[in-house]
Design an enzyme around this catalytic site. Structure first.
Site, PDB file in Angstrom:
ATOM      1  CG  ASP A   1      -0.849   7.935   0.685  1.00  0.00           C
ATOM      2  OD1 ASP A   1      -1.134   8.488   1.768  1.00  0.00           O
ATOM      3  OD2 ASP A   1      -0.796   6.702   0.553  1.00  0.00           O
TER       4      ASP A   1
ATOM      5  CB  CYS B   1      25.184  -4.525  -5.379  1.00  0.00           C
ATOM      6  SG  CYS B   1      24.199  -3.592  -4.188  1.00  0.00           S
TER       7      CYS B   1
ATOM      8  CB  CYS C   1      23.949  -2.721  -0.662  1.00  0.00           C
ATOM      9  SG  CYS C   1      23.700  -4.501  -0.734  1.00  0.00           S
TER      10      CYS C   1
ATOM     11  CB  CYS D   1      26.291  -6.862  -2.450  1.00  0.00           C
ATOM     12  SG  CYS D   1      24.679  -7.341  -3.114  1.00  0.00           S
TER      13      CYS D   1
ATOM     14  CG  HIS E   1      20.499  -6.218  -2.791  1.00  0.00           C
ATOM     15  ND1 HIS E   1      21.674  -5.843  -3.398  1.00  0.00           N
ATOM     16  CD2 HIS E   1      19.681  -6.670  -3.776  1.00  0.00           C
ATOM     17  CE1 HIS E   1      21.581  -6.078  -4.697  1.00  0.00           C
ATOM     18  NE2 HIS E   1      20.387  -6.578  -4.959  1.00  0.00           N
TER      19      HIS E   1
ATOM     20  N   GLY F   1      -6.479   8.138   0.102  1.00  0.00           N
ATOM     21  CA  GLY F   1      -7.561   7.584  -0.708  1.00  0.00           C
ATOM     22  C   GLY F   1      -7.321   6.142  -1.119  1.00  0.00           C
TER      23      GLY F   1
ATOM     24  CG  ASP G   1       4.715   5.518  -4.472  1.00  0.00           C
ATOM     25  OD1 ASP G   1       4.205   4.594  -3.786  1.00  0.00           O
ATOM     26  OD2 ASP G   1       4.083   6.123  -5.364  1.00  0.00           O
TER      27      ASP G   1
END
Lengths: 369, 369
Positions: free
Chosen positions: B73, B297, B299, B302, B328, B76, B259
């Protein structure tokens, strides 16, 4: 060393998962760095989430999702060091929870019951943890009480194994129980404690009550005097020790098993152990240092990141700093044990010990070999 | 979207690595869950460890050990929200560091120079971040200043690219620069800002100044009105948003890039996003729940752990709780984007959007399908 959840190559270091997790790393991290056995603290798990809840979830292995061996301590050490308003009598320890002040008692029998519910592979007997320094009379009195407690704990363990205590869920029928040698810094008390503890008869034996403030050479001397009194065909466990140098010195004196919070606790304070000694990652001289913490280390941290980035993460108090530092220190401990095993198999343990201790003293900023 | 460090499939969500690390996870975790691009904050890296130090270490990718694309970024937003005693004038923003109170200025030119030294793949122009609510006159005045700053930032960017600023190290010659549309909640200001920002000419364009407190339907309406004013052949980036529902709604309105700190921030507070809505892991009803947070899920969390264990870790304030929860939520966001891409390719995005939004509303404790 064989357990109900598999074999452990010794000498071995056990990472400490106080509340069912090792601070800063995952189980997957521990498996990949070669940790074969985990230690968890009975006192903490008894208070939260509770040994009964864990037993009803199928035991500690299933509850925390760790499939390899687990050793649980008796809870005694935390009661003596953490609990509020604790009193000790012949029956056991009476204390209030550090979490909510609730009243509890830990006896040789209840410490055995709690560990049966947890279902660890190795349970420890409740011993009296004497403060250092203690005079010979107090040390003898405490050592003898620990022996009486050992008999009660073993009786309870065998009763649970034989199914004679129907109201206690035994989560792991293959659980073993280790006795603990006490006797403070007095060699003759240690030898007497070892002899009688072996007479009680446990699967294996530990040396407790060291690393409590005594001079380092006193600890090494007590280990030298005590280890030979324990069966050569059973693992010998030195509880709560220590630094990399301590582990090397103790293995040279016949110790097979270790646990300590040191590698993870100091990692969270920015101290990294390396083959060349200790590295304080917050030091300004590392701000632009492109080298890994230890160029001889295979861990993810050393393979991937520079001292400059690790210093930045630590200065910025990023969670990743604690994780990467802990992963390195635990890998360093695991590899030190693996190197010791290999040296022992080659019959070169003496040379390895001398070289390792000399290397630790060189200093991490010494020119690279 | 193609960058100097590889391609990014869109729509895509960018995890936020504020100080060069995503809180609670490793780069390896991010790669394995499929994150193709990382966002880092210029304000934080400029203050610590410093853009010059990073440039001399070879740029941000080498310094943090991340080989995939990075977006920075402008700094700012943090100056407006974090810095002490900040003032804004036509020249730029003048502020004191939140770390040590030191005085700094951030202008369209210096924000461009700092990002050139960092060497991100995508740099953002400095824009004025107006507080919400703002009246139409203030919004127009601010939007017009942002346009003037955009022209200055683009001139500086091209001068750096052409090697006309010898005292600034350009760490990544392939860096792109995105413009930012402002205009608060006023559609006509947004359309005017978009038209003129596109006239300045950037590699792609972002919508800024939303998710700052306006009603959710107002945000969706502004996105609906603004996105069509931006080139269809360039990625459209909605800055700082948002919830899973926000991402789905925005993709349906033509947004390609997101984001947000939300998935990692709420994870550290025990909130897990699932296909069936939100799960507060600390709730007592999960104390004995053997199910994973989200049975759909993939992941590590999980696949490996129960709600009961995750609740225990969170109650015990174990570092592992923050890590497993963050892993997760980031996996959930990555998979939501992947599912959206697949639905778009199948020409079924409308049905996917309706089903996803309905599923989020079902509630995590609804019976499993």
């Amino acid at each position: 060393m064989t357990t109900a959840h598999g074999a452990v190559e010794t000498p071995a270091f056990m990472p400490v998962g106080t509340q069912g997790a090792v601070k800063g790393v995952t189980h997957r991290d521990l498996e990949s760095l070669g940790a074969e056995i985990l230690l968890t603290n009975t006192y903490h798990l008894y208070l939260r989430p509770g040994d009964d809840l864990i037993a009803r979830r199928g035991g500690l292995h299933r509850f925390i999702g760790w499939t390899r061996p687990i050793l649980t301590d008796s809870g005694g050490y935390q009661v003596f060091s953490l609990a509020a308003r604790r009193t000790i009598d012949e029956q056991g320890a009476h204390f209030r929870s550090h979490l909510d002040g609730s009243a509890h008692s830990l006896t040789p029998e209840t410490a055995t019951d709690i560990q049966a519910r947890l279902g660890s592979d190795i349970a420890m007997v409740l011993d009296e943890c004497l403060a250092h320094p203690a005079d010979a009379a107090a040390a003898r009195h405490s050592m003898q009480r620990t022996l009486r407690w050992a008999c009660r704990a073993r009786d309870r363990f065998l009763a649970l194994r034989d199914g004679l205590v129907p109201d206690v869920i035994v989560s792991n029928p293959g659980q073993a129980q280790f006795g603990i040698v006490q006797g403070s810094v007095f060699p003759e008390l240690r030898e007497e404690s070892a002899r009688h503890t072996v007479d009680v008869g446990f699967e294996a034996y530990a040396i407790g009550g060291l690393s409590v403030g005594e001079p380092i050479d006193v600890m090494y001397d007590i280990v030298s005097r005590t280890a030979p009194c324990l069966p050569a065909d059973r693992p010998r466990y030195l509880m709560g020790t220590g630094t990399p140098a301590d582990l090397v010195e103790a293995v040279a004196r016949g110790i097979d098993l270790f646990d300590c919070v040191l590698p993870t606790r100091v990692a969270r304070n920015g101290l990294l152990f390396t083959r060349r000694g200790r590295l304080q990652i917050k030091a300004a001289r590392y701000a632009r240092d492109p080298r890994p913490p230890d160029d001889g280390c295979r861990c993810y941290t050393c393979r991937t990141f520079s001292r400059a980035y690790l210093r930045h993460l630590f200065a910025a108090q990023e969670l990743l700093a604690y994780r990467l530092n802990s992963l390195h220190n635990l890998t360093f401990y695991a590899d030190l044990m693996a190197d010791l095993r290999a040296a022992i198999e080659r019959g070169e343990s003496r040379a390895f010990v001398e070289n390792a201790l000399a290397s630790f003293r060189e200093g991490v900023d010494a020119p690279s070999y």
